[in-house]
Design a protein around this motif. Structure first.
Motif, mmCIF file in Angstrom:
data_model
loop_
_atom_site.group_PDB
_atom_site.id
_atom_site.type_symbol
_atom_site.label_atom_id
_atom_site.label_comp_id
_atom_site.label_asym_id
_atom_site.label_seq_id
_atom_site.Cartn_x
_atom_site.Cartn_y
_atom_site.Cartn_z
ATOM 1 N N LYS A 132 0.820 -1.219 0.000
ATOM 2 C CA LYS A 132 0.000 0.000 0.000
ATOM 3 C C LYS A 132 0.853 1.267 0.000
ATOM 4 O O LYS A 132 0.440 2.312 0.490
ATOM 5 C CB LYS A 132 -0.961 0.026 1.198
ATOM 6 C CG LYS A 132 -1.828 -1.197 1.366
ATOM 7 C CD LYS A 132 -2.900 -1.283 0.304
ATOM 8 C CE LYS A 132 -3.919 -2.371 0.608
ATOM 9 N NZ LYS A 132 -3.334 -3.718 0.715
ATOM 10 N N TYR A 172 -6.118 2.160 -6.934
ATOM 11 C CA TYR A 172 -7.078 2.347 -5.856
ATOM 12 C C TYR A 172 -7.778 3.683 -6.076
ATOM 13 O O TYR A 172 -7.153 4.645 -6.511
ATOM 14 C CB TYR A 172 -6.388 2.353 -4.491
ATOM 15 C CG TYR A 172 -5.864 1.006 -4.039
ATOM 16 C CD1 TYR A 172 -6.517 0.280 -3.039
ATOM 17 C CD2 TYR A 172 -4.711 0.458 -4.596
ATOM 18 C CE1 TYR A 172 -6.037 -0.958 -2.622
ATOM 19 C CE2 TYR A 172 -4.222 -0.781 -4.188
ATOM 20 C CZ TYR A 172 -4.896 -1.481 -3.202
ATOM 21 O OH TYR A 172 -4.424 -2.703 -2.792
ATOM 22 N N ASN A 181 -9.672 4.535 3.782
ATOM 23 C CA ASN A 181 -8.954 5.511 2.968
ATOM 24 C C ASN A 181 -7.831 6.124 3.802
ATOM 25 O O ASN A 181 -8.080 6.899 4.723
ATOM 26 C CB ASN A 181 -9.927 6.599 2.493
ATOM 27 C CG ASN A 181 -9.250 7.634 1.611
ATOM 28 O OD1 ASN A 181 -8.044 7.595 1.376
ATOM 29 N ND2 ASN A 181 -10.033 8.592 1.132
ATOM 30 N N TYR A 235 -11.464 2.171 -2.917
ATOM 31 C CA TYR A 235 -11.822 0.931 -3.598
ATOM 32 C C TYR A 235 -10.602 0.314 -4.265
ATOM 33 O O TYR A 235 -9.873 0.972 -5.011
ATOM 34 C CB TYR A 235 -12.908 1.171 -4.649
ATOM 35 C CG TYR A 235 -13.262 -0.092 -5.388
ATOM 36 C CD1 TYR A 235 -13.923 -1.135 -4.738
ATOM 37 C CD2 TYR A 235 -12.891 -0.274 -6.718
ATOM 38 C CE1 TYR A 235 -14.224 -2.315 -5.400
ATOM 39 C CE2 TYR A 235 -13.195 -1.450 -7.385
ATOM 40 C CZ TYR A 235 -13.857 -2.461 -6.723
ATOM 41 O OH TYR A 235 -14.139 -3.635 -7.376
ATOM 42 N N LYS A 236 -10.404 -0.967 -4.009
ATOM 43 C CA LYS A 236 -9.306 -1.744 -4.575
ATOM 44 C C LYS A 236 -9.785 -2.330 -5.894
ATOM 45 O O LYS A 236 -10.613 -3.248 -5.909
ATOM 46 C CB LYS A 236 -8.926 -2.845 -3.584
ATOM 47 C CG LYS A 236 -7.924 -3.878 -4.061
ATOM 48 C CD LYS A 236 -7.743 -4.934 -2.966
ATOM 49 C CE LYS A 236 -6.985 -6.151 -3.458
ATOM 50 N NZ LYS A 236 -5.578 -5.837 -3.763
#
Length: 235
Positions: A168, A180, A204, A214-215
Motif C-alpha cells: 500500500k 485504488y 482511505n 476501492y481496490k
C-alpha cells in the motif's frame, strides 16, 4: 451520479436541449447511467434504441442518422465497423462520444475525427463500484501519446486515483502498481455481502475525500509525460 454527470457535461463542453442522446445498453450495465441521466439532467432529448440489442450494425447506424444523434456510447467491439458505415452518411450530427470498457486503439479514435473534426471523444475507465467511470481522457489527435493504446486519463472531478504496491505504498511515475480509487464516486459496498465489501472497500489512508478507498484489482501506472499525466492501465 451527480458528480459523474457534471464531469461529463464539462468534458463535452456542455450538454443542452439541442442534443439527442442514444440509449442502447441494458439497464443492468452501468454505462446506461451515462446514456439515460446525462440528457435528462441537462435537458437534452433521450432517444431509446428500438431493439433490445445491437444485432444489426447497419440498422444501428441508420438509426443514429435518422434520429440526428449527437451523443452516445459505442461499444469497443464495433467501433471500427460503425465508423465505416457512418463515414459515407450525410447529415451526421455526432459530436459527443464516450468509449471505454476495453483498451481502445489510438488509430480507431482518430478515424472518428474524420466524421467531425470538432467531435468530443472521451475514453472512460472505471469499475461499477466507482460509479461508472473514475477516470477519463478527453481525447484529441494532438495529445503526445507514445503507445498504440489510448490511456485512461485523469480522475474525474472529486475522485482520486492512487497506484500502490503490495504494501500500500505509492508507486513512482512510470512504475506499475494496483489502482485504488477514493472520492465521491466510491460506492458504499456490496449489499448483503460484508465479506466482499471488507475485502475490496478498504479504509482511505490517503485523503479525506471518502471514508473508503476501492481496490480495483487493475494494474496501471502514471505516464512520464507530466503535461497531461495520464494513467495507463494494463489488462
Amino acid at each position: 451520479m451527480n458528480n459523474f454527470v457534471h464531469a461529463f457535461d464539462a468534458y463535452f463542453e456542455g450538454v443542452s436541449s439541442s442534443d439527442n442522446f442514444l440509449s442502447t445498453t441494458n439497464i443492468s450495465f452501468d454505462v446506461s447511467i451515462f446514456e439515460l441521466f446525462l440528457p435528462l439532467v441537462f435537458g437534452a432529448s433521450l432517444v431509446l434504441y428500438h431493439n433490445e440489442l445491437i444485432r444489426d450494425i447497419l440498422d444501428y447506424t441508420d438509426y443514429i442518422v435518422k434520429h440526428e444523434i449527437t451523443g452516445l456510447y459505442i461499444p469497443p467491439n464495433i467501433l471500427n465497423e460503425v465508423y465505416f458505415l457512418l463515414k459515407d452518411k450525410k447529415n451526421l450530427k455526432i459530436d459527443k462520444l464516450l468509449v471505454g470498457v476495453e483498451a481502445i486503439k489510438k488509430e480507431t479514435l482518430d478515424k472518428y475525427f474524420l466524421l467531425n473534426p470538432n467531435m468530443h471523444i472521451v475514453n472512460g475507465y472505471g469499475p461499477t463500484e466507482t460509479t461508472i467511470c473514475c477516470s477519463a481522457l478527453p481525447y484529441s489527435k494532438d495529445l503526445p501519446i507514445e503507445t498504440d493504446i489510448v490511456p485512461i486519463g485523469m480522475p474525474l472531478f472529486n475522485d482520486h486515483i492512487y497506484i500502490l504496491d503490495t504494501s500500500k505504498k505509492l508507486r513512482p511515475v512510470g512504475l506499475a502498481g494496483e489502482l485504488y480509487v477514493t472520492g465521491n464516486g466510491v460506492g458504499a459496498g456490496y449489499i448483503n455481502n460484508e465479506s466482499e465489501t471488507s475485502k475490496n472497500y478498504l479504509p482511505n489512508i490517503f485523503d479525506n475525500s471518502s471514508e473508503k478507498m476501492y481496490k480495483t484489482g487493475d494494474i496501471g501506472k502514471w505516464n512520464e509525460d507530466r503535461n497531461y499525466k495520464s494513467c495507463w492501465q494494463e489488462r
